[in-house]
Motif scaffolding. Structure first.
Motif, PDB file in Angstrom:
ATOM      1  N   UNK A 189       0.834  -1.209   0.000  1.00 42.84           N
ATOM      2  CA  UNK A 189       0.000   0.000   0.000  1.00 42.84           C
ATOM      3  C   UNK A 189       0.868   1.258   0.000  1.00 42.84           C
ATOM      4  N   UNK A 190       0.349   2.323  -0.631  1.00 44.53           N
ATOM      5  CA  UNK A 190       1.078   3.587  -0.732  1.00 44.53           C
ATOM      6  C   UNK A 190       0.225   4.701  -0.131  1.00 44.53           C
ATOM      7  N   UNK A 191       0.826   5.416   0.829  1.00 44.76           N
ATOM      8  CA  UNK A 191       0.149   6.517   1.523  1.00 44.76           C
ATOM      9  C   UNK A 191       0.885   7.809   1.207  1.00 44.76           C
ATOM     10  N   UNK A 192       0.141   8.861   0.920  1.00 44.10           N
ATOM     11  CA  UNK A 192       0.737  10.175   0.701  1.00 44.10           C
ATOM     12  C   UNK A 192       0.832  10.871   2.057  1.00 44.10           C
ATOM     13  N   UNK A 193       2.055  11.033   2.561  1.00 39.51           N
ATOM     14  CA  UNK A 193       2.232  11.631   3.893  1.00 39.51           C
ATOM     15  C   UNK A 193       1.808  13.092   3.944  1.00 39.51           C
ATOM     16  N   UNK A 194       1.968  13.818   2.848  1.00 41.65           N
ATOM     17  CA  UNK A 194       1.544  15.223   2.848  1.00 41.65           C
ATOM     18  C   UNK A 194       0.034  15.299   3.073  1.00 41.65           C
ATOM     19  N   UNK A 195      -0.721  14.428   2.397  1.00 42.73           N
ATOM     20  CA  UNK A 195      -2.171  14.386   2.581  1.00 42.73           C
ATOM     21  C   UNK A 195      -2.512  13.880   3.982  1.00 42.73           C
ATOM     22  N   UNK A 196      -1.801  12.865   4.453  1.00 40.35           N
ATOM     23  CA  UNK A 196      -2.068  12.273   5.778  1.00 40.35           C
ATOM     24  C   UNK A 196      -1.843  13.288   6.891  1.00 40.35           C
ATOM     25  N   UNK A 197      -0.800  14.106   6.744  1.00 36.50           N
ATOM     26  CA  UNK A 197      -0.462  15.091   7.772  1.00 36.50           C
ATOM     27  C   UNK A 197      -1.104  16.455   7.509  1.00 36.50           C
ATOM     28  N   UNK A 198      -1.965  16.544   6.515  1.00 37.02           N
ATOM     29  CA  UNK A 198      -2.704  17.765   6.154  1.00 37.02           C
ATOM     30  C   UNK A 198      -1.728  18.945   5.962  1.00 37.02           C
ATOM     31  N   UNK A 199      -0.810  18.771   5.003  1.00 33.35           N
ATOM     32  CA  UNK A 199       0.207  19.788   4.749  1.00 33.35           C
ATOM     33  C   UNK A 199       0.014  20.481   3.401  1.00 33.35           C
ATOM     34  N   UNK A 200      -1.199  20.575   2.942  1.00 31.32           N
ATOM     35  CA  UNK A 200      -1.466  21.288   1.696  1.00 31.32           C
ATOM     36  C   UNK A 200      -1.640  20.360   0.514  1.00 31.32           C
ATOM     37  N   UNK A 201      -1.806  20.969  -0.645  1.00 35.16           N
ATOM     38  CA  UNK A 201      -2.031  20.213  -1.877  1.00 35.16           C
ATOM     39  C   UNK A 201      -0.838  19.328  -2.202  1.00 35.16           C
ATOM     40  N   UNK A 202      -1.151  18.143  -2.717  1.00 29.11           N
ATOM     41  CA  UNK A 202      -0.119  17.185  -3.098  1.00 29.11           C
ATOM     42  C   UNK A 202       0.197  17.345  -4.569  1.00 29.11           C
ATOM     43  N   UNK A 203       1.422  17.721  -4.858  1.00 26.67           N
ATOM     44  CA  UNK A 203       1.875  17.836  -6.238  1.00 26.67           C
ATOM     45  C   UNK A 203       2.978  16.813  -6.439  1.00 26.67           C
ATOM     46  N   UNK A 204       2.878  16.069  -7.530  1.00 26.27           N
ATOM     47  CA  UNK A 204       3.862  15.032  -7.809  1.00 26.27           C
ATOM     48  C   UNK A 204       4.848  15.567  -8.839  1.00 26.27           C
ATOM     49  N   UNK A 205       6.033  15.903  -8.358  1.00 26.93           N
ATOM     50  CA  UNK A 205       7.085  16.530  -9.146  1.00 26.93           C
ATOM     51  C   UNK A 205       8.204  15.517  -9.404  1.00 26.93           C
ATOM     52  N   UNK A 206       9.196  15.871 -10.214  1.00 26.90           N
ATOM     53  CA  UNK A 206      10.312  14.952 -10.452  1.00 26.90           C
ATOM     54  C   UNK A 206      11.069  14.535  -9.181  1.00 26.90           C
TER      55      UNK A 206
END
Length: 155
Positions: free
Chosen positions: A60-77
């Motif tokens: 499973x893959x969790x986005x920590x930025x979303x989990x910790x409510x740290x703003x919009x998640x942008x997937x960059x290089x």
């Protein structure tokens, strides 16, 4: 108080989420992968991005930025997935954590580990904080991060 395992100074992999510096024990890092979209899981919590196949194992893959409510998640290089391993009892648990960028390996050395302060989403996942140069690094507890019961309860 020092974070010690086997009476040796600990090493941590540091990474960024937004403008904040975090770290996990280097011994818990199984692999660092380039960001690629995982296969979605129906009705999963908003921060669970899906699953990836890691050498025949479903992770499973969790986005920590979303989990910790740290703003919009942008997937960059620079976005990567840290695959962490936690041993609970006799079984190993793997989970991928999406982070903005990996920074460096940091040794605790003689630095003092301070207890986590405040009451936020992140605090319950922290071992404490460590001074790293001019910054403060929040050290995360891998076992707490990979606790699937808590993850599912969060939604």
């Amino acid at each position: 108080m020092r974070y010690e395992e086997n009476n040796e100074s600990a090493d941590f992999l540091s990474f960024r989420l937004s403008s904040e510096l975090y770290g996990v024990a280097i011994n818990d890092v199984e692999e660092i992968r380039v960001w690629e979209s995982p296969t979605p899981i129906p009705r999963a919590p908003y921060f669970v991005k899906g699953v990836i196949n890691l050498r025949g194992m479903i992770v499973p893959v969790i986005d920590l930025r979303a989990r910790f409510v740290l703003g919009d998640c942008q997937y960059l290089p620079t976005t990567v997935v840290l695959v962490l391993r936690s041993t609970a009892g006799e079984s190993d648990r793997l989970m991928g954590l999406v982070v903005d960028a990996v920074s460096d390996v940091v040794s605790q050395g003689e630095s003092e580990l301070y207890p986590a302060q405040g009451d936020s989403v992140v605090t319950s996942y922290m071992h404490g904080v460590l001074n790293v140069g001019d910054e403060v690094m929040s050290l995360l507890d891998t076992e707490a991060l990979l606790n699937i019961g808590e993850i599912l309860k969060a939604e």
